[in-house]
Design a protein around this motif. Structure first.
Motif, PDB file in Angstrom:
ATOM      1  N   SER A   1       0.839  -1.211   0.000  1.00 17.98           N
ATOM      2  CA  SER A   1       0.000   0.000   0.000  1.00 17.98           C
ATOM      3  C   SER A   1       0.867   1.252   0.000  1.00 17.98           C
ATOM      4  O   SER A   1       0.545   2.256  -0.627  1.00 17.98           O
ATOM      5  CB  SER A   1      -0.882   0.054   1.247  1.00 17.98           C
ATOM      6  OG  SER A   1      -1.640  -1.090   1.343  1.00 17.98           O
TER       7      SER A   1
ATOM      8  N   ASP B   1      -1.127   2.752  -6.869  1.00 15.46           N
ATOM      9  CA  ASP B   1      -2.347   2.051  -7.289  1.00 15.46           C
ATOM     10  C   ASP B   1      -2.794   2.564  -8.657  1.00 15.46           C
ATOM     11  O   ASP B   1      -3.148   3.725  -8.810  1.00 15.46           O
ATOM     12  CB  ASP B   1      -3.449   2.291  -6.253  1.00 15.46           C
ATOM     13  CG  ASP B   1      -4.689   1.472  -6.569  1.00 15.46           C
ATOM     14  OD1 ASP B   1      -4.535   0.374  -7.128  1.00 15.46           O
ATOM     15  OD2 ASP B   1      -5.800   1.947  -6.270  1.00 15.46           O
TER      16      ASP B   1
ATOM     17  N   GLN C   1      -1.633  -2.933  -7.315  1.00 14.61           N
ATOM     18  CA  GLN C   1      -1.413  -3.436  -5.958  1.00 14.61           C
ATOM     19  C   GLN C   1      -1.846  -4.893  -5.813  1.00 14.61           C
ATOM     20  O   GLN C   1      -1.173  -5.689  -5.158  1.00 14.61           O
ATOM     21  CB  GLN C   1      -2.146  -2.561  -4.942  1.00 14.61           C
ATOM     22  CG  GLN C   1      -1.529  -1.170  -4.829  1.00 14.61           C
ATOM     23  CD  GLN C   1      -2.183  -0.308  -3.768  1.00 14.61           C
ATOM     24  OE1 GLN C   1      -3.327  -0.537  -3.401  1.00 14.61           O
ATOM     25  NE2 GLN C   1      -1.459   0.695  -3.296  1.00 14.61           N
TER      26      GLN C   1
END
Lengths: 648, 111
Positions: free
Chosen positions: A401, A406, A416
């Motif tokens: 993350s 992303d 991701q």
């Protein structure tokens, strides 16, 4: 018993109270459930005792004995759930457990007083071989036929009375998960010593026994086989899922969907929990000023909360695995994987054990008991810790993350999710190669043919899925509330003492960082820098790695504490913002790549080491696993860092 | 050689009588009706050796009675093996229609 045979009465994460047990109360009759794998013994055990032993729609779930107390109108009966077996002549450790239990060879545990033979009504013909062997024992026995609803739905007909006459023992039909027939069974279990016994034990000679089975089946069904309709749903689905190409593609899609969903579906819940913990920490700081407030807010809440935010991902993963197990897909996946597994010295049953390890390596290692071949079983057990267990999930999620942007890659697939899939795939492939190398090094036994049973597809009940997910999730929460809580408190103390005064002119965050750097934990982390410096790990990462030996998830809580300062940002954001003295990011791409790869390979779970010791009856293999996997983790992390530096 | 004779034994309401269920076309085709167990077959030999053993052969089964039910644990496997042997060998008593329900006089001798 082979050198690799496990000791009886093992324990495992989550259901230790079910396993083993002494069962020696005087005056309490002991009835053992015995039957073929996937006959429904554990479902029946759960339904009768109210316990929650794990069930699934593939053979080999139960690999040890469990027991539960059944209270029947003032009479107690101890019910023992044994692993599934096709024969009383054991060929694998789980079948050895059955033979040992039946003959009273388990230390401190007497042989059962009676047997409840559980058989799938749709495969009665095959089960009658085991029935014949069980009746040969001469113990009070009853036959419990499961899946009688499925038998009827597929056009089968069977007279329970005539079957009982033919066998000479009581016969009852049940549908365990719907509670049908259970009252009648409870009544029967009330007095096992009064059960009718066969006039004459079934023949021992294989040819005569075959004639006996046909005769019994003819008597019960009016035909020499059950003549069930083919399960058209199973046949249609298998035409796709067992196809070498389409089936493999389907498996890939299922796995990709799983890992993408871990990010896509879980994110809102993760953010919500993260926000609640942040608010809670703020509230505690306001309410409890001083060192105690720091302990609760920056130690307990930051540490435990930092791990608990990953609960939605854990729940999603467990739900997917439970669904795949209970529907009956895992046996197909094992079938497809058998050939590939063979190239690495493994087999289809190894695949099931290794897939179980995605939840936790311990049940995966124990599931290897179903593998008769010593070499394959050892290779499976040693590869299991390399499968990505749920404890690694928070670490991966945090680092992915924080450092993987992303973006959409292909349709619903995003970067991701693919990164996460890649980490899982790397662990799986590495596990296979590791098993292959180990297998080649220990090749000294013959091989045995592999028989994989394909159960029909069955819709699981929502309750059975929910219970399995609950057990796994609760185990995670319990760990957060015990091991992780304790570790974070100790760590918080080690980061606060000795108290040091930060120089003037620093921001609050810099001052907090200075104080932690000059603490006991900081000194330990800095002491390890010569070891981990080539990988780019700073003292925080070093402390986090050391603390992760308590539980892998503690890595996350440690970073949450060591980076807490006064930042309101989430942990991934805080990690991305950390800078060294020269202003460069502490956790840049190459360092994070090294951290991720380190966690793919390192064996930090002491429970796994203990179970490996027990299952192999030796320290040789667990020590080999710890040493080789740590070396592998270090070297692979170093290579990953160098490659990432070159690429970036 | 008892090649896969489809045979099993059941209790009856009378503890002195056991019922051997035989799934064999010969026995089924012969139809109901008492038949004498005579000749050199294995069952005849058992009958000859056992006091007060009555045999009734019917379509699909053979009923065997002993005077003392307590003797069954000792006798059942012997009778089972004898019936299996005779069915496999197509012994004459399977098809011979006679009006004799009980063993032949020669088989009545004391053991």
């Amino acid at each position: 018993m082979s050198p690799l045979s496990p000791r009886p009465a093992p324990t495992c994460h989550g259901d230790a109270t079910l396993d083993g047990g002494a069962g020696t109360d005087p005056g309490v009759l002991q009835v053992a459930l015995i039957g073929s794998p996937n006959a429904g013994k554990t479902t029946l055990f759960n339904a009768l005792t109210g316990l929650r032993a794990k069930t699934a729609n593939y053979p080999g779930i139960t690999v040890t004995r469990r027991e539960g107390l059944l209270e029947l109108d003032g009479t107690d009966v101890r019910l023992v759930d044994l692993p599934g077996t096709y024969s009383l002549d054991p060929v694998s450790p789980d079948e050895q457990v059955v033979a040992d239990a039946l003959h009273g060879r388990v230390a401190g545990i007497p042989a059962p007083d009676a047997l409840a033979m559980v058989a799938d009504a749709t495969t009665l013909e095959r089960s009658l071989y085991l029935v014949a062997e069980v009746l040969q024992l001469g113990m009070p026995t009853c036959l419990v036929l499961t899946m009688v609803d499925e038998l009827t739905a597929r056009g089968g007909a069977l007279s329970l009375d005539r079957l009982g006459d033919a066998l000479g023992v009581p016969v009852i039909g049940v549908v365990g998960h719907r509670g049908i027939g259970l009252d009648q069974l409870r009544q029967l279990l009330h007095d096992p010593l009064a059960w009718s016994r066969p006039v004459l034990a079934p023949p021992i000679d294989p040819v005569e026994r075959s004639g006996w089975i046909e005769s019994v089946l003819l008597r019960a069904t009016g035909a020499d086989h059950l003549a069930l309709h083919a399960d058209s749903r199973t046949r249609r689905i298998d035409a796709v899922l067992l196809h070498p190409v389409a089936g493999s593609l389907a498996f890939l899609v299922v796995m990709l969907a799983l890992f993408q969903s871990i990010f896509t579906l879980a994110t809102p819940a993760v953010d919500w929990i993260d926000g609640r913990f942040a608010s809670l920490a703020d509230g505690v700081r306001d309410l409890l000023p001083g060192a105690f407030g720091d302990l609760v807010a920056d130690g307990v809440i930051a540490g435990v909360g930092g791990v608990l935010v990953f609960l939605p991902q854990i729940v999603l993963l467990l739900t997917f695995l439970a669904l795949l197990e209970k529907v009956g897909y895992l046996a197909r996946a094992a079938f497809l994987a058998d050939r590939v597994m063979g190239r690495f010295g493994l087999e289809g049953r190894s695949f099931v054990a290794l897939l179980s390890s995605f939840a936790c390596a311990i049940p995966g290692i124990m599931a290897a008991r179903t593998i008769p071949n010593d070499r394959r079983r050892l290779a499976t057990m040693m590869a299991a810790p390399l499968m990505t267990c749920t404890a690694r999930l928070p670490v991966y999620t945090l680092l992915v993350s924080a450092f993987v942007t992303d973006r959409a890659v292909l349709g619903p697939l995003r970067s991701q999710g693919l990164a996460m899939f890649g980490l899982y795939a790397l662990g799986a492939v590495s596990g296979l190669v590791y098993a292959g190398l180990l297998s080649a090094a220990t090749r000294r036994h013959g091989t045995s043919p592999v028989l994989l049973e394909m159960p029909p597809y069955r819709w699981p009940t929502l309750r059975s899925i929910a219970l399995q997910v609950w057990d796994g999730a609760w185990s995670f929460v319990r760990k957060a509330g015990t091991i992780i809580l304790l570790t974070t408190i100790v760590l918080w103390a080690l980061l606060r003492f000795p108290s040091s005064e930060a120089p003037d002119g620093l921001t609050a965050a810099e001052a907090a960082s200075y104080e932690m750097e000059h603490s006991v934990a900081g000194a330990i982390g800095q002491g390890l820098e010569p070891v981990f410096d080539p990988l780019g790990f700073d003292w925080r990462a070093n402390v986090a790695i050391i603390s992760s030996f308590a539980a892998r998830e503690v890595f996350v809580s440690t970073l949450a504490i060591t980076t807490a300062s006064d930042s309101e940002d989430s942990l991934p954001d805080r990690l991305a913002e950390l800078r060294d003295d020269s202003g460069d990011p502490l956790y840049d791409g190459p360092t994070v790549a090294a951290l991720l790869i380190f966690f793919v390979y390192a064996l930090q779970c002491m429970s796994t080491v203990a179970v490996l010791r027990r299952e192999t009856n030796s320290w040789r293999w667990p020590l080999t696993a710890v040493g080789s996997m740590f070396a592998l983790a270090y070297v692979a992390a170093l290579i990953a860092r160098v490659i990432a530096q070159v690429v970036s | 050689m008892n090649a896969a004779v489809r045979l099993h034994v059941e209790r009856t309401a009378d503890p002195a009588v056991l019922r051997w269920v035989v799934h064999d076309p010969t026995l089924a085709e012969a139809g109901d009706g008492p038949r004498a167990v005579v000749g050199d077959g294995a069952l005849a030999a058992v009958i000859a050796d056992v006091t007060a053993l009555d045999v009734s052969v019917r379509r699909g089964d053979v009923l065997v009675r002993v005077a003392d039910p307590a003797a069954w644990p000792r006798l059942a496997s012997t009778v089972h093996a004898a019936i299996a042997t005779d069915v496999a060998a197509r012994a004459p008593w399977l098809t011979t229609r006679e009006a004799t329900v009980t063993p032949s006089p020669s088989a009545r001798r004391s053991s």
